[in-house]
Design an enzyme around this catalytic site. Structure first.
Site, PDB file in Angstrom:
ATOM      1  N   SER A 143       0.849  -1.200   0.000  1.00 18.79           N
ATOM      2  CA  SER A 143       0.000   0.000   0.000  1.00 18.79           C
ATOM      3  C   SER A 143       0.881   1.246   0.000  1.00 18.79           C
ATOM      4  CB  SER A 143      -0.894   0.015   1.242  1.00 18.79           C
ATOM      5  OG  SER A 143      -1.436   1.314   1.380  1.00 18.79           O
TER       6      SER A 143
ATOM      7  N   ASP B 214      -4.661   3.897  -1.663  1.00 22.25           N
ATOM      8  CA  ASP B 214      -5.723   4.276  -0.731  1.00 22.25           C
ATOM      9  C   ASP B 214      -6.147   5.726  -0.944  1.00 22.25           C
ATOM     10  OD1 ASP B 214      -6.104   1.943   0.932  1.00 22.25           O
ATOM     11  OD2 ASP B 214      -4.030   2.263   1.588  1.00 22.25           O
TER      12      ASP B 214
END
Ligand code: DX5
Ligand code: ZN
Length: 219
Positions: free
Chosen positions: A7, A34
């Site tokens: 991420s 994200d």
């Protein structure tokens, strides 16, 4: 093979290019991106311009996780920025079918996500329309939180339904995932492990990728 999706929220942004390239070179499978709006979640991250920058640097599949109160407004922008999959939350659209179809009509994969306090039953009726289900194992908004154990049951329930109905939907797990808890998450039924801090804080990224790739479900 179990996939690893670092991420980008956890990169050192002073060296974004190097960090993204290092994930590509370490053998990671996807970049998990994200997107937070400060409304659906209490934090703000980045938008399509940064996704486009990452797309220019990387050859990997871009897995865009929209933590937005009105995700449908931005599907096209993220597709144009290079998203290969767009996931939005069941908490925002309890019947997600129309929006899943809109994403698929853009020619990319579509997913739904559920928070740790949601029940698997909320997403199960829609798994046949999804390319992936993103099971949150922390309350979304911030990296670096601890894995919430009750999400293992949600993963297992989704796995059972997907297998019994022969669906192609992948199960991805997001939040507090690390080399230490990866095996039990895979045992519960995960196909994709999202790792923010555990991946980008590691000095042995290649080894971490190899260890995830070698995991097998022992149930
Ligand atoms: C949480 C995000 C996660 C986060 C994971 O809101 O959706 O993808 O970046 O970070 P770690 O792995 O540090 O929990
Ligand atoms: Zn995420």
């Amino acid at each position: 093979m179990i996939k690893l999706a670092p991420s980008a929220l956890a990169v050192d942004f002073t060296k974004l290019g190097e960090e993204i390239k290092s994930a590509d070179n370490s053998g990671a499978d996807w970049h998990h991106l994200d997107i937070m709006d400060g409304h659906f979640v209490p934090n703000i991250s980045f938008g399509p311009a940064l996704v486009k920058t990452i797309d220019k640097i990387s050859d990997l599949y871009l897995d865009v996780h929209l933590m937005l109160s009105n995700p449908e407004k931005y599907f096209e922008d993220f597709k144009n920025a290079g998203a290969d999959a767009i996931t939005f939350h069941i908490e925002v659209h309890p019947d997600p079918r129309k929006h899943l179809q809109t994403i698929k009509n853009l020619g990319i994969h579509a997913g739904i996500s559920l928070n740790p306090d949601a029940k698997a039953e909320q997403v199960i009726p829609y798994l046949e329309y999804c390319d992936l289900v993103l099971v949150m194992s922390v309350f979304p908004g911030f990296g670096g939180q601890s894995f919430i154990g009750s999400s293992l049951e949600t993963i297992a329930q989704c796995r059972k339904y997907i297998d019994e109905h022969n669906l192609h939907c992948l199960i991805s797990v997001d939040g507090g995932v690390s080399g230490e808890n990866a095996q039990k998450i895979v045992n519960a039924g995960a196909d994709v492990l999202v790792m923010g801090s555990a991946y980008y804080k590691s000095n042995e990224r290649e080894k971490l990728v190899e260890s995830v790739h070698s995991l097998k479900r022992n149930s």
